[in-house]
Every structure is written in C-alpha cells, then in structure tokens.
Design an enzyme around this catalytic site. Structure first.
Site, mmCIF file in Angstrom:
data_model
loop_
_atom_site.group_PDB
_atom_site.id
_atom_site.type_symbol
_atom_site.label_atom_id
_atom_site.label_comp_id
_atom_site.label_asym_id
_atom_site.label_seq_id
_atom_site.Cartn_x
_atom_site.Cartn_y
_atom_site.Cartn_z
ATOM 1 C CE LYS A 113 -4.022 -2.211 1.978
ATOM 2 N NZ LYS A 113 -4.598 -2.675 3.245
ATOM 3 C CE LYS A 195 -6.528 -9.310 -2.438
ATOM 4 N NZ LYS A 195 -7.757 -9.002 -1.769
ATOM 5 C CE LYS A 198 -14.481 -4.552 -0.595
ATOM 6 N NZ LYS A 198 -13.432 -4.246 0.361
#
Ligand code: ADP
Ligand code: TRP
Length: 332
Positions: A113, A195, A198
């Site tokens: 992140k 993966k 969202k």
C-alpha cells in the site's frame, strides 16, 4: 452450551466481488447457524486508502446490503459498522503499545500500500493490523473467517493478544483464521495476475453488482491459448485459474467434463468460457437484484445497523472494562 465467538469485517472501499464472497462471505453465511457471530463494515480501515467523504456512506450501506443479499440474517448475527463501536478504537490504542514499529513496517500489505500511495503513507496504514486485532479481540473471538490474504494479519493479532497476556494477564483468547474447507482461499483475477480485488484489477474482477453482459465480456476476455497438443499436459497457470473459478460456480460434472477434454486435447476454451460466464451470471444475478432492493431501503438498513451497533457495544464495553482494569486504569 455457549457458542464460539466469530468476528470478521469487510472494508467499505467499493463493490464486493467473487473473492469477497468465496473468501469470506460464504463462510459467514454458514457460520451464522452455529456460532455467535459479529460481522462489520470496516469503515475506519477504508480511510487508510479511500478517505473521500463523498463515497463513504454509499459504500458502507452497500457493503451491508451485499452481505444481507448473500444470505446473512441480521436476526442471527450482529451486523454493524466499525465506527459505531468506539470501544474498538480504545482497544486499538491499548494494543498499539503491544506492536513494534519494526514488525509493522515489514508487513507485505503495508509495503504494497505504501508503494501504491507514496504521497500518503499514513500511520493508519502502518497500524492497520493493530486496528484489525482490536476488531477481533474486542469480542474475544476465537474464529475469524477470512481469505488467504489476511493470514498474516491474523498471526499479528495473536501476537498482540499474547503480549497483552504476558504483560497483564489473560483477557484475550487466540483468534484463528477459519474456512470451512480448512484451507484459506484466494480467488484469482481473470487475467491471472493476482487476486480479485475491490480496487485493483477491476476489469478482471467479477463484482456482485455486475450486469449479466459485463460478466460475459470479462470472462470471454480471460487469457487462453490454442489448447494442449499432448495428452495429460501440464496446465498453464492461467488455465488452472479458470478451472479454479469453475470449481466455485459450476456443477462438478461440468468441471470434470472440461478437465477430461483438456487431458485428451479436445478442449475448446471458447465453450468453456461461455459455460463459466453463464454459471457466473446465474450465481451473481439474484445477489445483485436483492442488493439493489435492499440498498433502496435505507430506513431498513439504518435500523439493522443501529441495532447491530447496540448489540456489539454491549460485548465491546465488557471487554474494555476488563482490559482497563487489568492494565490498572481504575482510579476511582
Ligand atoms: P479487497 O481486498 O477486495 O479490498 P477486503 O480487503 O475488504 O477486500 O476483504 C474482505 C474479505 O474478503 C477478507 O476476508 C479477504 O480475505 C477476502 N478477500 C478479498 N479478496 C479475496 C480474494 N480474491 N480471494 C479470497 N478472499 C478474498
Ligand atoms: N483487513 C481485512 C481485509 O482487508 C478487513 C478487516 C478489518 C477484518 N478488520 C477485520 C477482517 C477483522 C477480519 C477481522 O480484508
């Protein structure tokens, strides 16, 4: 007999997808029958990466609606929003004293992140696993249904709990990750690069809100090749991924039929993707329709979430009182 306590949360960062469903929500729905379940929308966690006030409320309500549309029954579980239970943030503060800067900096999700948002490497990102531990320990959960990507966060929650225990005494049991199939699941994206998620890979992720034709288009774009030329060849990883997705939504005999076709070099990937797309469409459609219906009924969602918060706070307050006392914060 007292039921085992279960906690899990989903961030309000966007539309839910098949990864969330098969990694987390499918387990929630099964667990609601036999466990004392607390499920919540992790809105504070979402602020570490998605701080825009304009999207927050809609995202929070949609995650709640999608959970119910997938089969969660608010009469059987406690469904609430993280920020409605301020005791969580008090425990977060206490647990910050159990977490070391060095170990937090090493967490792969933090590094990833930080790489994605170099201008906003905030302390909330760094202490993300501490807040997650507080979410879990506030209800003294022993089982936490999550996808494979959360395994390390769970290990950290156990470390923080154990350090608290050795410093002050036993308040928190050790929470373990949980999946009915035993192994935690990672639902791959349709392009095979990572993966379903969202906020990344959106064109290779099937959302529970996707219209039928959007699903078909995304599936048909998935990477394939000319097919195997030798019997029982090794499967390339992007084909393995397609089979993994078929395992989730198609009937077993359909999957077996295509596996045999692969092993005998008669497979037609176009047909296989069409089949996968139709099974995904049929899987997603009822959830999408129910979500829209619920999302339009804000009054009902508000009632459910307010009642959920009240129930969650009873359990949270009891834990916080115990933690304050054992730390020595009882002056009067
Ligand atoms: P996302 O990563 O899409 O933003 P969250 O971080 O809010 O989703 O994850 C909510 C739950 O869904 C967690 O239990 C997480 O492990 C699970 N999850 C998310 N993506 C996947 C995936 N592709 N496969 C399996 N589980 C997943
Ligand atoms: N970190 C989780 C995720 O990104 C979401 C989450 C927050 C969570 N708090 C939790 C999951 C507590 C399980 C238990 O997916």
């Amino acid at each position: 007999m007292k039921k085992e306590i279960v906690v899990s949360g989903i961030r309000s960062t966007g539309y839910l997808h098949l990864g969330n469903y098969f990694g987390a929500m499918r387990n929630y729905v099964k667990m609601q029958e036999d466990y004392d379940c607390y499920f919540f929308v992790a809105d504070y966690h979402s602020l570490t990466t998605h701080p825009d006030p304009k999207d927050l409320k809609a995202n929070v309500f949609r995650v709640a609606a999608e959970n119910i549309a997938c089969g969660l029954d608010p009469n059987k579980v406690t469904l609430y929003v993280q920020s409605d239970v301020p005791e969580v943030t008090e425990l977060y503060l206490m647990l910050n004293m159990m977490a070391y800067k060095g170990e937090l900096e090493k967490v792969p999700t933090f590094k990833e992140k930080a790489r994605n948002q170099p201008d906003n490497v905030n302390a909330g990102l760094l202490t993300y696993p501490v807040l997650m531990a507080a979410d879990i320990l506030i209800h003294k959960a022993v089982k936490v249904p999550v996808g494979k990507d959360q395994e390390q966060h769970l290990e950290m929650a156990r470390n923080f709990a154990n350090r608290f225990t050795s410093r002050y005494g036993e308040v928190f049991p050790e929470p373990m990750p949980f999946n009915f199939g035993n192994q935690l699941i990672k639902v791959p994206s349709l392009d095979g690069a990572g993966k379903m998620s969202k906020s990344e890979n959106v064109n290779a992720t099937i959302f529970l809100a996707d219209e039928d034709d959007v699903i078909r288009k995304k599936v048909m774009k998935a990477k394939t090749d000319q097919g195997p030329t030798e019997h029982n060849s090794e499967m390339p990883d992007y084909i393995q991924n397609l089979f993994l997705l078929m395992d989730l939504v198609c009937a077993q005999e359909t999957v077996d039929q295509y596996k045999t076709a692969f092993n005998t070099c008669t497979i037609r990937y176009g047909d296989m993707k069409k089949q996968l797309a139709e099974d995904m469409v049929n899987f997603v459609r009822p959830i999408r329709e129910k979500t829209i219906e619920l999302h339009n009924n804000e009054a009902l969602l508000q009632k459910i979430l307010k009642e959920g918060a009240e129930k969650a706070r009873v359990s949270a307050r009891a834990t916080i009182e115990e933690a304050r006392k054992i730390i020595g914060i009882n002056y009067y």
